[in-house]
Scaffold this active site. Sequence first.
Site, PDB file in Angstrom:
ATOM      1  N   ARG A   1       3.253  20.690   7.026  1.00  0.00           N
ATOM      2  CA  ARG A   1       2.868  21.753   5.802  1.00  0.00           C
ATOM      3  C   ARG A   1       3.007  22.961   6.150  1.00  0.00           C
ATOM      4  O   ARG A   1       3.294  23.988   5.159  1.00  0.00           O
ATOM      5  CB  ARG A   1       1.259  21.617   5.687  1.00  0.00           C
ATOM      6  CG  ARG A   1       0.891  20.208   5.184  1.00  0.00           C
ATOM      7  CD  ARG A   1      -0.689  19.980   5.262  1.00  0.00           C
ATOM      8  NE  ARG A   1      -1.181  19.065   4.408  1.00  0.00           N
ATOM      9  CZ  ARG A   1      -2.230  18.309   4.381  1.00  0.00           C
ATOM     10  NH1 ARG A   1      -2.874  18.737   5.569  1.00  0.00           N
ATOM     11  NH2 ARG A   1      -2.291  17.446   3.643  1.00  0.00           N
TER      12      ARG A   1
ATOM     13  N   LYS B   1      -9.074   1.017  -0.688  1.00  0.00           N
ATOM     14  CA  LYS B   1     -10.263   0.688  -1.610  1.00  0.00           C
ATOM     15  C   LYS B   1      -9.966   0.861  -3.125  1.00  0.00           C
ATOM     16  O   LYS B   1      -9.216   1.671  -3.389  1.00  0.00           O
ATOM     17  CB  LYS B   1     -11.103   2.155  -1.375  1.00  0.00           C
ATOM     18  CG  LYS B   1     -11.936   1.894  -0.093  1.00  0.00           C
ATOM     19  CD  LYS B   1     -12.671   3.164   0.318  1.00  0.00           C
ATOM     20  CE  LYS B   1     -14.166   3.014   0.251  1.00  0.00           C
ATOM     21  NZ  LYS B   1     -14.985   4.080   0.337  1.00  0.00           N
TER      22      LYS B   1
ATOM     23  N   GLY C   1      -1.725  10.128   1.396  1.00  0.00           N
ATOM     24  CA  GLY C   1      -1.578  10.256   2.717  1.00  0.00           C
ATOM     25  C   GLY C   1      -1.021   9.029   3.413  1.00  0.00           C
ATOM     26  O   GLY C   1      -0.027   9.258   4.374  1.00  0.00           O
TER      27      GLY C   1
ATOM     28  N   GLY D   1      -4.977  13.686  -2.556  1.00  0.00           N
ATOM     29  CA  GLY D   1      -6.243  13.620  -3.630  1.00  0.00           C
ATOM     30  C   GLY D   1      -5.847  14.476  -4.737  1.00  0.00           C
ATOM     31  O   GLY D   1      -6.121  14.284  -6.002  1.00  0.00           O
TER      32      GLY D   1
HETATM   33  P1  AMP Z   1      -6.281   4.228   1.397  1.00  0.00           P
HETATM   34  O1  AMP Z   1      -6.723   5.490   2.165  1.00  0.00           O
HETATM   35  O2  AMP Z   1      -7.338   3.566   0.602  1.00  0.00           O
HETATM   36  O3  AMP Z   1      -5.017   4.377   0.736  1.00  0.00           O
HETATM   37  O4  AMP Z   1      -6.066   3.111   2.447  1.00  0.00           O
HETATM   38  C1  AMP Z   1      -5.033   3.039   3.448  1.00  0.00           C
HETATM   39  C2  AMP Z   1      -5.458   2.252   4.686  1.00  0.00           C
HETATM   40  O5  AMP Z   1      -5.602   0.982   3.970  1.00  0.00           O
HETATM   41  C3  AMP Z   1      -4.478   1.969   5.787  1.00  0.00           C
HETATM   42  O6  AMP Z   1      -4.954   2.646   6.952  1.00  0.00           O
HETATM   43  C4  AMP Z   1      -4.298   0.544   6.058  1.00  0.00           C
HETATM   44  O7  AMP Z   1      -4.315   0.036   7.163  1.00  0.00           O
HETATM   45  C5  AMP Z   1      -5.413   0.001   5.126  1.00  0.00           C
HETATM   46  N1  AMP Z   1      -5.098  -1.165   4.563  1.00  0.00           N
HETATM   47  C6  AMP Z   1      -4.069  -1.797   3.791  1.00  0.00           C
HETATM   48  N2  AMP Z   1      -3.987  -2.986   3.534  1.00  0.00           N
HETATM   49  C7  AMP Z   1      -5.231  -3.367   4.138  1.00  0.00           C
HETATM   50  C8  AMP Z   1      -5.555  -4.659   4.084  1.00  0.00           C
HETATM   51  N3  AMP Z   1      -4.957  -5.830   3.657  1.00  0.00           N
HETATM   52  N4  AMP Z   1      -6.868  -4.941   4.804  1.00  0.00           N
HETATM   53  C9  AMP Z   1      -7.542  -4.118   5.520  1.00  0.00           C
HETATM   54  N5  AMP Z   1      -6.869  -2.675   5.434  1.00  0.00           N
HETATM   55  C10 AMP Z   1      -5.709  -2.527   4.779  1.00  0.00           C
END
Ligand code: AMP
Length: 404
Positions: free
Chosen positions: A35, A205, A361, A384
């Site tokens: 950054r 999520k 991220g 975001g």
């Molecule tokens: P996000 O911040 O919602 O983009 O989520 C990113 C995180 O999702 C990363 O740290 C991944 O390790 C986690 N992730 C991706 N796939 C899975 C999964 N099948 N089960 C649990 N965590 C996951």
Amino acid sequence: MKTIDNFNFAGKKVLVRVDFNVPLDDQFKITDDTRIRAALPTIHKILNDKGAVILMSHLGRPKDGPSEKYSLKHLVTPLSALLQKPVQFANDCIGEQAMKAAIGLKAGEVLLLENLRFHKEEEKGDPDFAKKLSQLVNNDNKGNGFYVNDAFGTAHRAHASTAIIARFFPEAKCFGYVMSSELTNADRVIKNAVKPFTAILGGAKVSDKIVILEQLIGKADNIIIGGGMAFTFIRAQGGHIGSSLLENERLDNALKIIREAKEKGVKLFLPVDAVIADKFSNEASRKTVAADAIPEGWMGLDIGEASQKEFAGVIAASKTILWNGPMGVFEMDHFESGTKAVALALAEATKKGAYSLIGGGDSVAAINKFGLASSVSYVSTGGGALLEYFESGTLPGIEAINFS
Ligand code: AMP
């Protein structure tokens, strides 16, 4: 777009909102200076024009005022090394010392202000606080003060330094290079995508990505869903997902998205197979099964080979690709292969002339882990902010420069 190239900063005092929210280790050493490096072209342009630069940023999320942990003083030496010139520091972003340093600053010199978020007024978007910041450069009645916003990562917040402050610079304000290139690249995907346009969403999520998914249904030709969020979609259609990630309260949203995609002729791809584990650990026992037939006590932590092949085929046939969120728990080596396959497919498609943008991220961390950041068209610095720009087509930080 009012960009920095439209202005000459000779004799100007320029207050630049940068995003120096960098990770620091226990010894206050920067572990990733991306950054800071990103802001250098904007700083150099002003200095080369013979202007003076006052940098302001937040660092982390300080709760109770000033603290050692979140002090921007830790950035003075590394920034000075990158700029190859001394950097002055003010122990507060407003007040007597900051004002004195700002008034004394000469053309070609750089002053860094202490963390904006040491004042709670920053995040509240307090107009008096914004005015005090503006007075650091608007203090001589000669109209030499100027405001540049180059902090894309916080442009989705209507904070004092990112948006409210712009009203104190009716004519003298613009975007820096980071902001303008982020917006140009985001527009290549969301406003002027060459078809076929494929969006790949993953991560943990569904709830974080509902709005963007709904937006994409009107725009993308293909939507690929992987990562933990895919299991809510699979469950919604009656699949067995064992103890994989599930957002029960999003099952209806998932069905609605599946239905709308069908109605609008958007192809929605979900994993057909999954690498499952008997615990959330790199050392877990693992096997590959159909993504909708995961036994009790097992969880899906990556997409399987058949899904990887299918997703790679869709990516290869695309001309514009947006990727946000990993396909699995890529941080663990045994569950990285789905994310890696997507990253490689993106690199391959880019080589053949497709435009690829990665934002958010964790997908950025993933592309860096695989050493492929330079093999895609653009890696966004704003997670975001990028998603919100896609969702609403603008951001408070953009509106403030364009219309206040
Ligand atoms: P996000 O911040 O919602 O983009 O989520 C990113 C995180 O999702 C990363 O740290 C991944 O390790 C986690 N992730 C991706 N796939 C899975 C999964 N099948 N089960 C649990 N965590 C996951």
